[in-house]
Design a protein around this motif. Structure first.
Motif, PDB file in Angstrom:
ATOM      1  N   GLN A  34       0.809  -1.056   0.067  1.00 57.32           N
ATOM      2  CA  GLN A  34      -0.224  -0.073  -0.162  1.00 57.32           C
ATOM      3  C   GLN A  34       0.865   1.179   0.007  1.00 57.32           C
ATOM      4  N   GLN A  35       1.193   1.748  -1.254  1.00 55.63           N
ATOM      5  CA  GLN A  35       1.967   2.880  -1.421  1.00 55.63           C
ATOM      6  C   GLN A  35       1.477   4.007  -2.071  1.00 55.63           C
ATOM      7  N   ALA A  36       1.395   5.198  -1.670  1.00 54.80           N
ATOM      8  CA  ALA A  36       0.541   6.345  -2.591  1.00 54.80           C
ATOM      9  C   ALA A  36       1.060   6.483  -4.062  1.00 54.80           C
ATOM     10  N   ASP A  37       2.278   6.411  -4.263  1.00 55.23           N
ATOM     11  CA  ASP A  37       2.744   6.452  -5.619  1.00 55.23           C
ATOM     12  C   ASP A  37       2.089   5.397  -6.449  1.00 55.23           C
ATOM     13  N   VAL A  38       1.977   4.153  -6.150  1.00 59.46           N
ATOM     14  CA  VAL A  38       1.374   3.096  -6.884  1.00 59.46           C
ATOM     15  C   VAL A  38      -0.346   3.278  -6.859  1.00 59.46           C
ATOM     16  N   TYR A  39      -0.800   3.842  -5.944  1.00 62.69           N
ATOM     17  CA  TYR A  39      -2.236   4.032  -6.176  1.00 62.69           C
ATOM     18  C   TYR A  39      -2.541   5.258  -6.897  1.00 62.69           C
ATOM     19  N   ASN A  40      -1.493   6.457  -7.088  1.00 63.10           N
ATOM     20  CA  ASN A  40      -1.689   7.492  -7.944  1.00 63.10           C
ATOM     21  C   ASN A  40      -1.741   6.900  -9.118  1.00 63.10           C
ATOM     22  N   LEU A  41      -0.608   6.323  -9.651  1.00 61.58           N
ATOM     23  CA  LEU A  41      -0.470   5.584 -10.995  1.00 61.58           C
ATOM     24  C   LEU A  41      -1.454   4.870 -11.237  1.00 61.58           C
ATOM     25  N   LEU A  42      -2.176   3.987 -10.643  1.00 61.91           N
ATOM     26  CA  LEU A  42      -3.198   3.280 -10.785  1.00 61.91           C
ATOM     27  C   LEU A  42      -4.403   4.067 -11.351  1.00 61.91           C
ATOM     28  N   GLY A  43      -4.648   5.279 -10.290  1.00 63.94           N
ATOM     29  CA  GLY A  43      -5.789   6.193 -10.797  1.00 63.94           C
ATOM     30  C   GLY A  43      -5.555   6.926 -12.205  1.00 63.94           C
ATOM     31  N   PHE A  44      -4.235   7.352 -12.264  1.00 67.36           N
ATOM     32  CA  PHE A  44      -4.126   8.141 -13.683  1.00 67.36           C
ATOM     33  C   PHE A  44      -4.296   7.101 -14.862  1.00 67.36           C
ATOM     34  N   THR A  45      -3.725   5.992 -14.629  1.00 67.99           N
ATOM     35  CA  THR A  45      -3.860   5.007 -15.695  1.00 67.99           C
ATOM     36  C   THR A  45      -5.136   4.568 -15.892  1.00 67.99           C
ATOM     37  N   LEU A  46      -6.134   4.490 -14.964  1.00 69.31           N
ATOM     38  CA  LEU A  46      -7.578   4.022 -15.221  1.00 69.31           C
ATOM     39  C   LEU A  46      -8.181   5.380 -15.853  1.00 69.31           C
ATOM     40  N   ARG A  47      -7.837   6.514 -15.240  1.00 69.72           N
ATOM     41  CA  ARG A  47      -8.357   7.624 -15.807  1.00 69.72           C
ATOM     42  C   ARG A  47      -8.479   7.798 -17.256  1.00 69.72           C
ATOM     43  N   LYS A  48      -6.911   7.612 -17.589  1.00 63.07           N
ATOM     44  CA  LYS A  48      -6.734   7.452 -19.271  1.00 63.07           C
ATOM     45  C   LYS A  48      -7.482   6.666 -19.935  1.00 63.07           C
ATOM     46  N   GLU A  65      -3.139  16.936  -8.410  1.00 63.35           N
ATOM     47  CA  GLU A  65      -3.170  17.372  -9.898  1.00 63.35           C
ATOM     48  C   GLU A  65      -4.275  16.278 -10.397  1.00 63.35           C
ATOM     49  N   TYR A  66      -3.786  15.097 -10.459  1.00 66.31           N
ATOM     50  CA  TYR A  66      -4.441  14.179 -11.198  1.00 66.31           C
ATOM     51  C   TYR A  66      -5.985  14.022 -10.867  1.00 66.31           C
ATOM     52  N   LEU A  67      -6.266  14.052  -9.582  1.00 66.04           N
ATOM     53  CA  LEU A  67      -7.753  14.054  -9.067  1.00 66.04           C
ATOM     54  C   LEU A  67      -8.414  15.208  -9.781  1.00 66.04           C
ATOM     55  N   GLY A  68      -7.585  16.467  -9.680  1.00 65.49           N
ATOM     56  CA  GLY A  68      -8.272  17.575 -10.137  1.00 65.49           C
ATOM     57  C   GLY A  68      -8.507  17.593 -11.810  1.00 65.49           C
ATOM     58  N   GLU A  69      -7.741  17.053 -12.342  1.00 65.35           N
ATOM     59  CA  GLU A  69      -7.776  16.799 -13.706  1.00 65.35           C
ATOM     60  C   GLU A  69      -8.870  15.910 -14.144  1.00 65.35           C
ATOM     61  N   LEU A  70      -9.088  15.027 -13.338  1.00 62.13           N
ATOM     62  CA  LEU A  70     -10.417  14.055 -13.491  1.00 62.13           C
ATOM     63  C   LEU A  70     -11.477  14.648 -13.326  1.00 62.13           C
ATOM     64  N   TYR A  71     -11.833  15.726 -12.228  1.00 63.23           N
ATOM     65  CA  TYR A  71     -12.946  16.458 -12.082  1.00 63.23           C
ATOM     66  C   TYR A  71     -13.084  17.485 -13.344  1.00 63.23           C
ATOM     67  N   VAL A  72     -12.024  18.036 -13.672  1.00 66.63           N
ATOM     68  CA  VAL A  72     -11.808  18.878 -14.914  1.00 66.63           C
ATOM     69  C   VAL A  72     -12.644  17.852 -16.035  1.00 66.63           C
ATOM     70  N   GLU A  73     -12.160  16.538 -16.469  1.00 72.33           N
ATOM     71  CA  GLU A  73     -12.854  15.727 -17.498  1.00 72.33           C
ATOM     72  C   GLU A  73     -13.931  15.293 -17.426  1.00 72.33           C
ATOM     73  N   THR A  74     -14.538  15.459 -16.120  1.00 71.69           N
ATOM     74  CA  THR A  74     -15.915  14.819 -15.683  1.00 71.69           C
ATOM     75  C   THR A  74     -16.859  15.985 -15.517  1.00 71.69           C
ATOM     76  N   GLY A  75     -16.228  17.209 -15.803  1.00 76.30           N
ATOM     77  CA  GLY A  75     -17.157  18.649 -15.466  1.00 76.30           C
ATOM     78  C   GLY A  75     -17.319  18.801 -14.178  1.00 76.30           C
ATOM     79  N   ASP A  76     -16.615  18.385 -13.131  1.00 80.36           N
ATOM     80  CA  ASP A  76     -16.867  18.970 -11.823  1.00 80.36           C
ATOM     81  C   ASP A  76     -15.819  20.157 -11.561  1.00 80.36           C
ATOM     82  N   MET A  77     -16.202  21.418 -12.109  1.00 76.23           N
ATOM     83  CA  MET A  77     -14.999  22.225 -11.903  1.00 76.23           C
ATOM     84  C   MET A  77     -14.983  22.785 -10.455  1.00 76.23           C
TER      85      MET A  77
END
Length: 165
Positions: free
Chosen positions: A79-93, A119-131
């Motif tokens: 359980q490591q933050a960088d791993v979870y962050n990259l999982l989120g990034f890859t899934l978002r893509k 940053e990536y969570l913010g970009e997810l919100y941008v992509e889903t329209g939750d400004m």
């Protein structure tokens, strides 16, 4: 007789004192122990952190399925933050916003000041329209990077681009 009565009183007074001190110690520690959260995972983002170089190369090459396979294996072992962050990034893509949100949240639970996850969570919100939520992540990055940082600039650009469209 007087002497044994005095000894008994002194002994019982000493026991009372130790009992009182013990009660004070328990009452002092107990509230702190119940207030402090319990963490099941140590902060392993040090020498034991996994090498993510090969996974990042796959992500850069847009080999998201290859990166996901490796990241999921890593997430089962650690359980490591960088791993979870990259999982989120890859899934978002790949368009899986709901699961990506879960992994960004896990990354931030482990490390609330994780700038890339913000940053990536913010970009997810941008992509889903939750400004509004995207701007909340921007505000968090402004606090984390008062002098500026790449993550802050990138999220600001993503928000500005979405707003001007």
């Amino acid at each position: 007789m007087k002497r044994s009565l005095l000894s008994r009183n002194a002994l019982s007074g000493r026991h009372a004192l130790f009992g009182l001190l013990g009660a004070i110690a328990v009452l002092t520690v107990l509230p702190v122990a119940t207030i402090m959260p319990a963490y099941a995972v140590d902060d392993i983002e040090g020498a034991d952190a996994p090498d993510l170089t090969a996974i990042k190369a796959k992500i850069d090459a847009k080999d998201y399925s290859g990166a996901l396979a490796e990241l999921r294996d890593l997430a089962q072992d650690t359980q490591q933050a960088d791993v979870y962050n990259l999982l989120g990034f890859t899934l978002r893509k790949t368009g899986d916003y709901k699961t990506a949100l879960t992994y960004y949240t896990k990354a931030l639970e482990l490390k609330p000041d994780h700038r890339a996850a913000r940053e990536y969570l913010g970009e997810l919100y941008v992509e889903t329209g939750d400004m509004d939520k995207a701007k909340e992540q921007l505000a968090s990055l402004q606090q984390l990077c008062p002098a500026g940082c790449d993550e802050l600039s990138d999220l600001r650009q993503a928000i500005d681009t979405r707003v001007t469209k």
